[in-house]
Every structure is written in C-alpha cells, then in structure tokens.
Design a protein around this motif. Structure first.
Motif, PDB file in Angstrom:
ATOM      1  N   LYS A  24       0.842  -1.188   0.000  1.00  0.00           N
ATOM      2  CA  LYS A  24       0.000   0.000   0.000  1.00  0.00           C
ATOM      3  C   LYS A  24       0.876   1.236   0.000  1.00  0.00           C
ATOM      4  CE  LYS A  24      -3.902  -2.088   2.285  1.00  0.00           C
ATOM      5  NZ  LYS A  24      -4.842  -2.019   3.380  1.00  0.00           N
ATOM      6  N   GLU A  25       0.482   2.180  -0.809  1.00  0.00           N
ATOM      7  CA  GLU A  25       1.169   3.457  -0.866  1.00  0.00           C
ATOM      8  C   GLU A  25       0.302   4.499  -0.174  1.00  0.00           C
ATOM      9  OE1 GLU A  25       2.458   4.580  -4.805  1.00  0.00           O
ATOM     10  OE2 GLU A  25       2.312   2.494  -5.415  1.00  0.00           O
ATOM     11  N   SER A  26       0.913   5.568   0.265  1.00  0.00           N
ATOM     12  CA  SER A  26       0.140   6.674   0.810  1.00  0.00           C
ATOM     13  C   SER A  26       0.884   7.971   0.516  1.00  0.00           C
ATOM     14  CB  SER A  26      -0.094   6.509   2.313  1.00  0.00           C
ATOM     15  OG  SER A  26       1.102   6.603   3.019  1.00  0.00           O
ATOM     16  N   PHE A  27       0.154   9.062   0.574  1.00  0.00           N
ATOM     17  CA  PHE A  27       0.744  10.373   0.365  1.00  0.00           C
ATOM     18  C   PHE A  27      -0.039  11.384   1.193  1.00  0.00           C
ATOM     19  CE2 PHE A  27      -2.432   9.700  -2.903  1.00  0.00           C
ATOM     20  CZ  PHE A  27      -3.110  10.895  -2.985  1.00  0.00           C
ATOM     21  N   PHE A  28       0.523  12.560   1.341  1.00  0.00           N
ATOM     22  CA  PHE A  28      -0.110  13.631   2.104  1.00  0.00           C
ATOM     23  C   PHE A  28      -0.532  14.735   1.147  1.00  0.00           C
ATOM     24  CE2 PHE A  28       2.697  11.613   5.152  1.00  0.00           C
ATOM     25  CZ  PHE A  28       1.866  11.459   6.247  1.00  0.00           C
ATOM     26  N   ALA A  29      -1.603  15.430   1.518  1.00  0.00           N
ATOM     27  CA  ALA A  29      -2.082  16.542   0.706  1.00  0.00           C
ATOM     28  C   ALA A  29      -2.532  17.664   1.628  1.00  0.00           C
ATOM     29  CB  ALA A  29      -3.234  16.099  -0.184  1.00  0.00           C
ATOM     30  N   ASP A  30      -2.152  18.896   1.285  1.00  0.00           N
ATOM     31  CA  ASP A  30      -2.640  20.077   1.994  1.00  0.00           C
ATOM     32  C   ASP A  30      -3.882  20.560   1.260  1.00  0.00           C
ATOM     33  OD1 ASP A  30      -0.592  19.972   3.796  1.00  0.00           O
ATOM     34  OD2 ASP A  30       0.630  21.477   2.788  1.00  0.00           O
ATOM     35  N   VAL A  31      -4.995  20.653   2.004  1.00  0.00           N
ATOM     36  CA  VAL A  31      -6.287  20.988   1.411  1.00  0.00           C
ATOM     37  C   VAL A  31      -6.905  22.165   2.161  1.00  0.00           C
ATOM     38  CG1 VAL A  31      -8.606  20.108   0.963  1.00  0.00           C
ATOM     39  CG2 VAL A  31      -6.649  18.593   0.710  1.00  0.00           C
ATOM     40  N   MET A  32      -7.383  23.153   1.417  1.00  0.00           N
ATOM     41  CA  MET A  32      -8.104  24.279   1.995  1.00  0.00           C
ATOM     42  C   MET A  32      -9.589  23.952   1.909  1.00  0.00           C
ATOM     43  SD  MET A  32      -7.854  27.290   3.400  1.00  0.00           S
ATOM     44  CE  MET A  32      -6.273  27.962   2.976  1.00  0.00           C
ATOM     45  N   TRP A  33     -10.249  23.926   3.077  1.00  0.00           N
ATOM     46  CA  TRP A  33     -11.678  23.615   3.126  1.00  0.00           C
ATOM     47  C   TRP A  33     -12.333  24.465   4.200  1.00  0.00           C
ATOM     48  CZ3 TRP A  33     -14.530  20.041   6.583  1.00  0.00           C
ATOM     49  CH2 TRP A  33     -15.837  19.809   6.149  1.00  0.00           C
ATOM     50  N   GLU A  34     -13.383  25.145   3.846  1.00  0.00           N
ATOM     51  CA  GLU A  34     -14.132  26.043   4.735  1.00  0.00           C
ATOM     52  C   GLU A  34     -13.214  27.041   5.434  1.00  0.00           C
ATOM     53  OE1 GLU A  34     -16.475  23.554   7.332  1.00  0.00           O
ATOM     54  OE2 GLU A  34     -17.987  23.253   5.763  1.00  0.00           O
ATOM     55  N   GLY A  35     -12.254  27.585   4.683  1.00  0.00           N
ATOM     56  CA  GLY A  35     -11.361  28.614   5.198  1.00  0.00           C
ATOM     57  C   GLY A  35     -10.260  28.103   6.112  1.00  0.00           C
ATOM     58  N   LYS A  36     -10.119  26.798   6.243  1.00  0.00           N
ATOM     59  CA  LYS A  36      -9.088  26.216   7.113  1.00  0.00           C
ATOM     60  C   LYS A  36      -8.202  25.294   6.290  1.00  0.00           C
ATOM     61  CE  LYS A  36     -12.203  26.401  10.978  1.00  0.00           C
ATOM     62  NZ  LYS A  36     -13.409  25.740  11.372  1.00  0.00           N
ATOM     63  N   LEU A  37      -6.928  25.206   6.686  1.00  0.00           N
ATOM     64  CA  LEU A  37      -5.980  24.355   5.993  1.00  0.00           C
ATOM     65  C   LEU A  37      -5.875  23.011   6.707  1.00  0.00           C
ATOM     66  CD1 LEU A  37      -3.962  24.276   3.648  1.00  0.00           C
ATOM     67  CD2 LEU A  37      -2.227  25.130   5.213  1.00  0.00           C
ATOM     68  N   TYR A  38      -6.076  21.924   5.973  1.00  0.00           N
ATOM     69  CA  TYR A  38      -6.012  20.569   6.527  1.00  0.00           C
ATOM     70  C   TYR A  38      -4.913  19.793   5.820  1.00  0.00           C
ATOM     71  CZ  TYR A  38     -10.611  21.333   8.609  1.00  0.00           C
ATOM     72  OH  TYR A  38     -11.657  21.822   9.351  1.00  0.00           O
ATOM     73  N   ARG A  39      -4.303  18.873   6.536  1.00  0.00           N
ATOM     74  CA  ARG A  39      -3.361  17.940   5.930  1.00  0.00           C
ATOM     75  C   ARG A  39      -4.006  16.566   5.942  1.00  0.00           C
ATOM     76  NH1 ARG A  39       2.672  18.547   6.752  1.00  0.00           N
ATOM     77  NH2 ARG A  39       2.148  20.090   5.201  1.00  0.00           N
TER      78      ARG A  39
END
Length: 97
Positions: free
Chosen positions: A33-48
């Motif tokens: 299994k592979e995995s990766f991280f992504a920075d996402v802007m949602w509802e004005g907040k930054l999530y990883r």
C-alpha cells in the motif's frame, strides 16, 4: 543447512507491476500500500490529509474528495515513505502553534 552450491543453483523469480503487486518465487502475491499527504483548503481552514492509494494529481484528488469536502481546494501533494485511495487521517493544520 544448504551448501553454497545449492544456493547458487536455486532460482527465484521476482516480478511485479507499478500498482504495488510484488510476486516473489511462486504464485503468491503481496499487495503493498502506498500513501501520500495533501494540503487541502476547506471552509477557510488548511487541513493535511493522509491518503492511501496511488499518488494522484491535484485536480484528480480535488475531484475525488468533493463528496466529503465540498468546495475543497488542493494546495500541495507530498509523497510519503509510509505505505485504492482512501483517506486515513485528516487533521487541521495549524501553523500558528
């Protein structure tokens, strides 16, 4: 215990593909299994987000997460050394801390 000559005469077949399938020896298959991280802007907040599966482009990932995170914008994608796409862990990224 095998002799050195026996080790030299043994044959081992190793093959695989780029989808994470690895075949060693006989017909047994081990799915990695592979995995990766992504920075996402949602509802004005930054999530990883930590996502399992093959690494996607920003646009592909943005389309895929719209069901759970409507209106989300993918900023960056990072490969991970930790080993299908499924979100494993989502947490708010707080750079002010």
């Amino acid at each position: 215990m095998k002799s050195f000559q026996q080790f030299l005469t043994e044959s081992i077949t190793i093959n695989g593909d780029f989808n994470g399938t690895l075949n060693v020896g006989g017909s047994s298959q081990e799915q990695t299994k592979e995995s990766f991280f992504a920075d996402v802007m949602w509802e004005g907040k930054l999530y990883r987000l930590e996502v399992e599966g093959k690494m996607l482009s920003k646009n592909e990932l943005a389309e895929q997460i719209q069901g759970e995170y409507p209106g989300a914008i993918v900023h960056n994608i990072y490969p991970s050394e930790v080993n299908s796409s499924r979100i494993k862990n989502a947490q708010r990224y707080q750079p002010e801390r």
